[in-house]
Every structure is written in C-alpha cells, then in structure tokens.
Write a protein that holds these residues in place. Sequence first.
Motif, PDB file in Angstrom:
ATOM      1  N   ALA A  49       0.856  -1.184   0.000  1.00  0.00           N
ATOM      2  CA  ALA A  49       0.000   0.000   0.000  1.00  0.00           C
ATOM      3  C   ALA A  49       0.894   1.236   0.000  1.00  0.00           C
ATOM      4  N   ASN A  66      -9.423 -13.624  -3.741  1.00  0.00           N
ATOM      5  CA  ASN A  66      -8.396 -14.508  -3.186  1.00  0.00           C
ATOM      6  C   ASN A  66      -8.441 -15.892  -3.823  1.00  0.00           C
ATOM      7  N   SER A  71      -4.553  -9.500  -2.907  1.00  0.00           N
ATOM      8  CA  SER A  71      -5.317  -9.221  -1.694  1.00  0.00           C
ATOM      9  C   SER A  71      -4.971  -7.844  -1.153  1.00  0.00           C
ATOM     10  N   THR A  72      -3.698  -7.480  -1.256  1.00  0.00           N
ATOM     11  CA  THR A  72      -3.273  -6.136  -0.842  1.00  0.00           C
ATOM     12  C   THR A  72      -3.964  -5.077  -1.689  1.00  0.00           C
ATOM     13  N   ALA A 117      -6.770  -5.335  -3.344  1.00  0.00           N
ATOM     14  CA  ALA A 117      -8.199  -5.315  -3.032  1.00  0.00           C
ATOM     15  C   ALA A 117      -8.461  -4.532  -1.745  1.00  0.00           C
ATOM     16  N   LYS A 118      -7.586  -4.691  -0.760  1.00  0.00           N
ATOM     17  CA  LYS A 118      -7.747  -3.951   0.500  1.00  0.00           C
ATOM     18  C   LYS A 118      -7.518  -2.459   0.284  1.00  0.00           C
ATOM     19  N   VAL A 119      -6.513  -2.121  -0.519  1.00  0.00           N
ATOM     20  CA  VAL A 119      -6.255  -0.714  -0.819  1.00  0.00           C
ATOM     21  C   VAL A 119      -7.458  -0.098  -1.522  1.00  0.00           C
ATOM     22  N   TYR A 120      -8.038  -0.847  -2.468  1.00  0.00           N
ATOM     23  CA  TYR A 120      -9.207  -0.333  -3.185  1.00  0.00           C
ATOM     24  C   TYR A 120     -10.361  -0.085  -2.217  1.00  0.00           C
ATOM     25  N   ALA A 121     -10.569  -1.028  -1.302  1.00  0.00           N
ATOM     26  CA  ALA A 121     -11.681  -0.899  -0.361  1.00  0.00           C
ATOM     27  C   ALA A 121     -11.456   0.222   0.647  1.00  0.00           C
ATOM     28  N   ASP A 122     -10.209   0.407   1.065  1.00  0.00           N
ATOM     29  CA  ASP A 122      -9.920   1.331   2.163  1.00  0.00           C
ATOM     30  C   ASP A 122      -9.494   2.726   1.720  1.00  0.00           C
ATOM     31  N   SER A 123      -8.776   2.822   0.598  1.00  0.00           N
ATOM     32  CA  SER A 123      -8.072   4.074   0.309  1.00  0.00           C
ATOM     33  C   SER A 123      -8.263   4.627  -1.095  1.00  0.00           C
TER      34      SER A 123
END
Length: 439
Positions: free
Chosen positions: A302, A367, A376-377, A379-385
Amino acid sequence: MSGLRRSAAVLAAASLLAAGCGTGAPQGDPNAPLEVWTRSLDDTAKVYEKIFADFTAKTGIKIDYKPVYNDFDKRMQERAASKDLPDLVITDVSALGVYQSQGMATEIDRAGFAGGADLVERAWGNAKGSDGKYYGVPISTQAQATFIRKDWREKLGKPVPTTWAELVDLAKAFTTGDPDGNGQSDTYGMLVPGSTDRGYLAWWASSYIWQAGGDILAQDGGKYRVAVDSPGTVAAVEWLRGMFCDTVAGGRPVVQPGALTTITNDAHTFFEQGKAGIYLTGPYMMGRFDKAPGKDKYEVIASPKGPNGSAVLGEGENMYLMAGSARPADQKKLAEFLVSPDAQKAGMQGVPRPVVRLPVNSKVDVNAVYNDPRWSTVAKVYADSARPFPNVPNFQPFRQQTAETLNALFARCGIDIRGELGKLAANLNKELKAQGIAK
C-alpha cells in the motif's frame, strides 16, 4: 487548442452528436457482427479474444473485435463525427464524461440489467454521469499500489516504507547505494511517467496530492471548486519537486533520466530492466514484472502515508453501449455476459496481464481466483483508500493542464510553486464555468 476551447467544443457538439447518434434510426446492418473496441495492446487483446469467442459459442452472436491503443480517443471521435460508432466500447472510466456529454453512450437501466444487483455498488459509481444517471457498465476496477525492488531494499538494510519520509529515504538509498552491486551509479529511486501526454504526470501525482490533503477539484454540493492552489496541493508539489530538483550524491536526482518526457509504456522498462526501484502504478503490471525483474525480486505494498493519509487513485474500465447501434438487445446481452462470474474470472486469468483486475461482480472471490497475497493487498487498498477522479462532464482538460503545470515546475526548479499553481487555478476555474459546474 486550450482546455477551455476543447471543453467548449465538446459541449457545443453534444446536442448535434446526440441527435445524430442517440435519437435517430439505428445505424448499420442488424445482421452484421457486433463491432467491439477495447483500449488494448496485443497481450490483453488475446484475453478479450477468448472471452468473446466464448460469448459467440454460447449465444451465436458474432463479434467483430478491434483492439485499439494508439490514438484511441481521436479515432473514436472520428467515428462519432461520421455517426458510425462501434456497438460496444471498453475503455477507461475517464471517458464517461465525454461520452455522456456528446451523446455517444446510451443510458443504462440498472433495474433492467441482468446481474446488475450482483455488481459492487462502488464499481457502479464509476459508471454514473454528472447528472446522476448511468452511461456505462463497470467491467473492472483497480487501485494503484507501490512496487518496490525487495531485493534492493533488503540488500541495503532498509525497512518497508510506511511514511513519506521513509519512502524518500529508500529512494535516495536506491540512487546512491549501488543496490544492484555492479559498481556503477546507474540506479534510481523513483520511477515517474512524467510526460504531459494524456495528462500522465497529473495521473501519477494525484495520489500524492491527495495524501497531502490537496486536490485538483473539490466537490461542493452539486458543483465543484478549484483546489489545485490549496495548501495541501502546494505542500505535495513542493515535496514532489524535491525528487526532481534535490540532488543526492553525485549530483543526481532520485527520479530516472528523462522522467518528464516518459510515457507509461516507456516507464515500465526502467523497473523491468533494473534501473529504478520504486513505482506507483496499477496492479496490472504484476504479470509483466513477474517475468522481469522476477516475482521474487519485488514486492507490492500500500502507498506509504502522507501528511493526510494514504489515498490513491482508484480507476477501472467501463463498457459503453454506444448510441446508434442497430443491435441494442445484443449490446446488452454482451455487457451482461461480461460481468457474469465466469467471464469475470476468465478476464482475471489473462497472462501476462488480466483485463479484469479486481472483479466488479461480488460473487467472484479475489483470493480464490488469484491465490496471490499481492492481489489481496490491492483489493484492501481499493476498499480502504482508493478514490476516482471527480465526476465532471470532462475531466481531461483539468488533468491535462495540471500535468503541464507540474511538468514545468519540476523541469524549472527555481520558479514559484504557489504562483504557478495560482495561475493554473485561474485557468481551471474558467474550465469549470465553461462546463457549467462551477460553485
């Protein structure tokens, strides 16, 4: 042509094009194959070819597929002017405003779109026009991530950067510490696609501007105001200019040679060939970089946090059902097929680059398909930031003018940042008024 004149031309042509493309009798032969364009190079075109072949096998509907990369927008405008648009176009979400204002893309009825309820609501947001209606269907989303030469970092004993200060420290180390061990001063820290072509420099810099609390445009109610001269933007530009103008040992900056004329396709080779070690870019590059420099040589993280957080550009691609088609039912069938779980998974499995990066269909497990923690990283960045560019009728003039100003500021290290951003703000305010969206 200036951004203001371009915008005026777009808006003036809108009603004419809408009448020619959107409200008259259908154009073309109703029995001909569906003509489909994608903004693609050869590698992604091969992925689409397989997906379209599967669609034809399932439905009997033939596809006349045309991958286009160079001069895509120019060629699309030429087809619009001749009132002979392709049936369906897959391209960046940034095309939405132009296609909407010119009447090139038909409105989408979400309620009547099969499978539409399974699509991620945030992805649907990429297809919403400035009037609140939908003029596209999302097919793929993504968020930018930071690619780092892991082997270089570990050799120099540096931690994974989590802040701007650590990122700059790592960039300097990559530039001065001979991380490839060849005894020569031929490596650089930051890889920057700094060309003004299509506004590349503003595309790359936008994440850092947001991370400092700045912006190009800020929404204010249903309208927009210019924020490119705000304190946060000024701070971000000052920090970014340091990478171009503050030299390290040997009198070299931490960015690669020729950064301010480098387009994205040329930028990739610097990372690939071991000349630059930090690259903020899209996750679609993983397949290519897994081959060179090699999957074990780099890591995907990220973006390190700036003074105001870690926001990054989150974009994607839409399908546009183009106006004037003689095959509206088949247009819709193809779009519905492309967001189905099977087609989404097929698009994610493209080698070396997927055409579906993050799936828009909520029934597809990132995943399970990728089985790769790097995705997965992302996808998390897209969801969070992640955040997109503003939803205005035509953002390209804003991006283009911002890129040109940033390019000049980074090329001429002595000119006044606040003053130049103030001049840019005045021009962008004129553009806002021309598009009818100024606060």
